[in-house]
Enzyme design. Sequence first.
Site, PDB file in Angstrom:
ATOM      1  N   ASP A   1     -39.262 -17.783 -83.774  1.00 55.94           N
ATOM      2  CA  ASP A   1     -39.488 -17.164 -85.101  1.00 55.94           C
ATOM      3  C   ASP A   1     -38.585 -15.920 -85.376  1.00 55.94           C
ATOM      4  OD1 ASP A   1     -41.004 -15.922 -83.491  1.00 55.94           O
ATOM      5  OD2 ASP A   1     -42.751 -16.377 -84.595  1.00 55.94           O
TER       6      ASP A   1
ATOM      7  N   ASN B   1     -55.464 -15.120 -85.942  1.00 55.26           N
ATOM      8  CA  ASN B   1     -55.818 -16.011 -86.878  1.00 55.26           C
ATOM      9  C   ASN B   1     -55.566 -17.512 -86.650  1.00 55.26           C
ATOM     10  OD1 ASN B   1     -53.115 -16.166 -87.495  1.00 55.26           O
ATOM     11  ND2 ASN B   1     -53.199 -15.608 -89.501  1.00 55.26           N
TER      12      ASN B   1
ATOM     13  N   HIS C   1     -52.476 -18.609 -85.675  1.00 60.96           N
ATOM     14  CA  HIS C   1     -51.129 -19.172 -85.885  1.00 60.96           C
ATOM     15  C   HIS C   1     -50.605 -18.978 -84.396  1.00 60.96           C
ATOM     16  CE1 HIS C   1     -49.451 -14.794 -86.558  1.00 60.96           C
ATOM     17  NE2 HIS C   1     -49.081 -15.044 -85.401  1.00 60.96           N
TER      18      HIS C   1
ATOM     19  N   GLU D   1     -48.915 -19.865 -90.202  1.00 60.54           N
ATOM     20  CA  GLU D   1     -50.064 -19.460 -90.540  1.00 60.54           C
ATOM     21  C   GLU D   1     -51.076 -20.431 -91.149  1.00 60.54           C
ATOM     22  OE1 GLU D   1     -50.617 -16.326 -89.914  1.00 60.54           O
ATOM     23  OE2 GLU D   1     -49.017 -15.103 -91.044  1.00 60.54           O
TER      24      GLU D   1
HETATM   25  C1  GLP Z   1     -46.487 -12.678 -83.702  1.00 61.16           C
HETATM   26  C2  GLP Z   1     -45.677 -13.949 -83.093  1.00 61.16           C
HETATM   27  C3  GLP Z   1     -46.571 -15.100 -82.389  1.00 61.16           C
HETATM   28  C4  GLP Z   1     -47.469 -14.421 -81.294  1.00 61.16           C
HETATM   29  C5  GLP Z   1     -48.226 -13.659 -81.948  1.00 61.16           C
HETATM   30  C6  GLP Z   1     -49.147 -12.821 -81.115  1.00 61.16           C
HETATM   31  O1  GLP Z   1     -46.975 -13.256 -84.759  1.00 61.16           O
HETATM   32  N1  GLP Z   1     -44.928 -14.523 -84.218  1.00 61.16           N
HETATM   33  O2  GLP Z   1     -45.561 -15.867 -81.629  1.00 61.16           O
HETATM   34  O3  GLP Z   1     -48.015 -15.170 -80.699  1.00 61.16           O
HETATM   35  O4  GLP Z   1     -47.537 -12.562 -82.705  1.00 61.16           O
HETATM   36  O5  GLP Z   1     -48.802 -11.352 -80.666  1.00 61.16           O
HETATM   37  P1  GLP Z   1     -49.450 -10.755 -79.440  1.00 61.16           P
HETATM   38  O6  GLP Z   1     -49.003 -11.424 -78.212  1.00 61.16           O
HETATM   39  O7  GLP Z   1     -48.851  -9.146 -79.478  1.00 61.16           O
HETATM   40  O8  GLP Z   1     -50.872 -10.873 -79.426  1.00 61.16           O
END
Ligand code: GLP
Length: 239
Positions: free
Chosen positions: A67, A134, A136, A141
Amino acid sequence: MIVHVFESKDQVAKAAGAIFAAQILKKPDSILGLATGSTPIETYAELVKMYKAGILDFSKAKTFNLDEYVGLPASHPESYISFMRRNLFDHINLKEYHLPNGLAKDLEQECRDYENTIKQAGGIDLQLLGIGNNGHIGFNEPNDHFVYSTNRVKLAESTIKANRRFFDSEDQVPREALSMGIGTIMQAKSILMICLGEGKAEVVEKMINGPVDPKVPASILRTHHHVTVLLDQAAASKL
Ligand code: GLP
């Protein structure tokens, strides 16, 4: 779904690095799906270490990120392209990498093009994933249905709050992103998910024990034939 629980996040990163290393060693021209967020940073450091030690060669591999934010210039330190350069791309000999372009004039066309480029490359061999609080994956989402292909996403209020820590103020957090769809992710031949820390314990429990439900997008992974989940003890504490 194979779940491994490790004592520390260092061990998780080493195990994830080993899975990536095995993939690249057995198929040097692998198509790798990559993720951002704080979770994979140590895993990327392991890959850099193995590259610098002469163990891994990325020159034939290609990568596709999950993304990218809409509207952040590539030069912004919090754009996902900047993140990937800082944590991985600038330190290895990878020649071809792709992220969706969140500045494209026609964002819907950009989503279609991204999906086609993945298909033309032969599909993803190994997809790395983190998980949002959440549930995702990528930026898919919670929803009332699973979105199939690369798409333009409005970020959930909880995601905007979670990502606030990377920006000076909440106003600066992008509200939209382009993300591989659930179908894009599910078409990967194998998937490696990493979840770290107590903050993820509740959603990890839902993903593993709850129903397959688009309200917890990661729960769909239970229907994939080749998923490995690596957890530290804190993330596994509610299992
Ligand atoms: C963002 C990314 C996800 C990732 C998530 C969790 O939303 N788009 O791909 O898994 O963050 O982030 P973190 O690893 O900092 O908890």
